[in-house]
Design a protein around this motif. Sequence first.
Motif, PDB file in Angstrom:
ATOM      1  N   GLY A  54      -8.311  -1.376 -16.975  1.00  0.00           N
ATOM      2  CA  GLY A  54      -9.298  -0.305 -16.948  1.00  0.00           C
ATOM      3  C   GLY A  54      -9.479   0.280 -15.560  1.00  0.00           C
ATOM      4  O   GLY A  54     -10.148   1.301 -15.401  1.00  0.00           O
ATOM      5  N   LEU A  55      -8.888  -0.378 -14.554  1.00  0.00           N
ATOM      6  CA  LEU A  55      -8.955   0.103 -13.177  1.00  0.00           C
ATOM      7  C   LEU A  55      -7.595   0.649 -12.758  1.00  0.00           C
ATOM      8  O   LEU A  55      -6.584   0.394 -13.410  1.00  0.00           O
ATOM      9  N   TRP A  56      -7.590   1.375 -11.666  1.00  0.00           N
ATOM     10  CA  TRP A  56      -6.384   1.985 -11.114  1.00  0.00           C
ATOM     11  C   TRP A  56      -6.238   1.573  -9.653  1.00  0.00           C
ATOM     12  O   TRP A  56      -7.203   1.149  -9.020  1.00  0.00           O
ATOM     13  N   SER A  57      -5.038   1.768  -9.125  1.00  0.00           N
ATOM     14  CA  SER A  57      -4.778   1.461  -7.721  1.00  0.00           C
ATOM     15  C   SER A  57      -3.967   2.582  -7.086  1.00  0.00           C
ATOM     16  O   SER A  57      -3.104   3.184  -7.735  1.00  0.00           O
ATOM     17  N   ILE A  58      -4.267   2.854  -5.812  1.00  0.00           N
ATOM     18  CA  ILE A  58      -3.428   3.716  -4.986  1.00  0.00           C
ATOM     19  C   ILE A  58      -3.138   2.972  -3.685  1.00  0.00           C
ATOM     20  O   ILE A  58      -3.908   2.113  -3.264  1.00  0.00           O
ATOM     21  N   SER A  59      -2.023   3.310  -3.080  1.00  0.00           N
ATOM     22  CA  SER A  59      -1.602   2.658  -1.846  1.00  0.00           C
ATOM     23  C   SER A  59      -2.011   3.477  -0.632  1.00  0.00           C
ATOM     24  O   SER A  59      -1.820   4.697  -0.605  1.00  0.00           O
ATOM     25  N   ILE A  60      -2.531   2.771   0.364  1.00  0.00           N
ATOM     26  CA  ILE A  60      -2.795   3.376   1.668  1.00  0.00           C
ATOM     27  C   ILE A  60      -1.519   3.305   2.497  1.00  0.00           C
ATOM     28  O   ILE A  60      -1.116   4.259   3.140  1.00  0.00           O
ATOM     29  N   ASP A  61      -0.913   2.133   2.479  1.00  0.00           N
ATOM     30  CA  ASP A  61       0.390   1.903   3.098  1.00  0.00           C
ATOM     31  C   ASP A  61       1.025   0.722   2.375  1.00  0.00           C
ATOM     32  O   ASP A  61       0.574   0.341   1.304  1.00  0.00           O
ATOM     33  N   ILE A  62       2.031   0.135   2.954  1.00  0.00           N
ATOM     34  CA  ILE A  62       2.742  -0.944   2.252  1.00  0.00           C
ATOM     35  C   ILE A  62       1.863  -2.173   2.011  1.00  0.00           C
ATOM     36  O   ILE A  62       2.080  -2.911   1.059  1.00  0.00           O
ATOM     37  N   LYS A  63       0.820  -2.375   2.825  1.00  0.00           N
ATOM     38  CA  LYS A  63      -0.021  -3.563   2.701  1.00  0.00           C
ATOM     39  C   LYS A  63      -1.387  -3.301   2.070  1.00  0.00           C
ATOM     40  O   LYS A  63      -1.954  -4.184   1.436  1.00  0.00           O
ATOM     41  N   TYR A  64      -1.948  -2.130   2.284  1.00  0.00           N
ATOM     42  CA  TYR A  64      -3.340  -1.861   1.909  1.00  0.00           C
ATOM     43  C   TYR A  64      -3.445  -0.992   0.663  1.00  0.00           C
ATOM     44  O   TYR A  64      -2.649  -0.074   0.466  1.00  0.00           O
ATOM     45  N   ARG A  65      -4.471  -1.286  -0.153  1.00  0.00           N
ATOM     46  CA  ARG A  65      -4.694  -0.626  -1.435  1.00  0.00           C
ATOM     47  C   ARG A  65      -6.154  -0.210  -1.592  1.00  0.00           C
ATOM     48  O   ARG A  65      -7.040  -0.788  -0.980  1.00  0.00           O
ATOM     49  N   ILE A  66      -6.354   0.748  -2.479  1.00  0.00           N
ATOM     50  CA  ILE A  66      -7.693   1.113  -2.950  1.00  0.00           C
ATOM     51  C   ILE A  66      -7.689   0.913  -4.458  1.00  0.00           C
ATOM     52  O   ILE A  66      -6.789   1.389  -5.152  1.00  0.00           O
ATOM     53  N   ILE A  67      -8.683   0.197  -4.956  1.00  0.00           N
ATOM     54  CA  ILE A  67      -8.874   0.029  -6.394  1.00  0.00           C
ATOM     55  C   ILE A  67     -10.040   0.921  -6.804  1.00  0.00           C
ATOM     56  O   ILE A  67     -11.075   0.954  -6.141  1.00  0.00           O
ATOM     57  N   PHE A  68      -9.849   1.643  -7.916  1.00  0.00           N
ATOM     58  CA  PHE A  68     -10.897   2.557  -8.360  1.00  0.00           C
ATOM     59  C   PHE A  68     -10.965   2.619  -9.872  1.00  0.00           C
ATOM     60  O   PHE A  68     -10.071   2.165 -10.580  1.00  0.00           O
TER      61      PHE A  68
END
Length: 89
Positions: A54-68
């Motif tokens: 039910g959640l999504w993810s986008i990448s900031i860079d190869i290591k960091y993510r945002i879950i929304f």
Amino acid sequence: MQVKEIHYNKKFERLFLALPQNIQNKACNTEKLFRDNPFHPSLRLHKLKGKLEGLWSISIDIKYRIIFKSLEDGNILFISIGLHSIYEK
């Protein structure tokens, strides 16, 4: 996916402020790109599975993510930000 407004929960705000300044800057740039084109290939947008279904993810860079979470009417709620291990928290 439409991005009308982005909101931030308290956890996201706390985690964002704890990030190194260079990652905060990258995250801001990622958010701008996400607003303009949520399907841009560099964001690596994808649905999450398992306990984060039910959640999504986008990448900031190869290591960091945002879950929304995608809410009604194009509103987005940023829930968490951090290293790939945020998927486990």
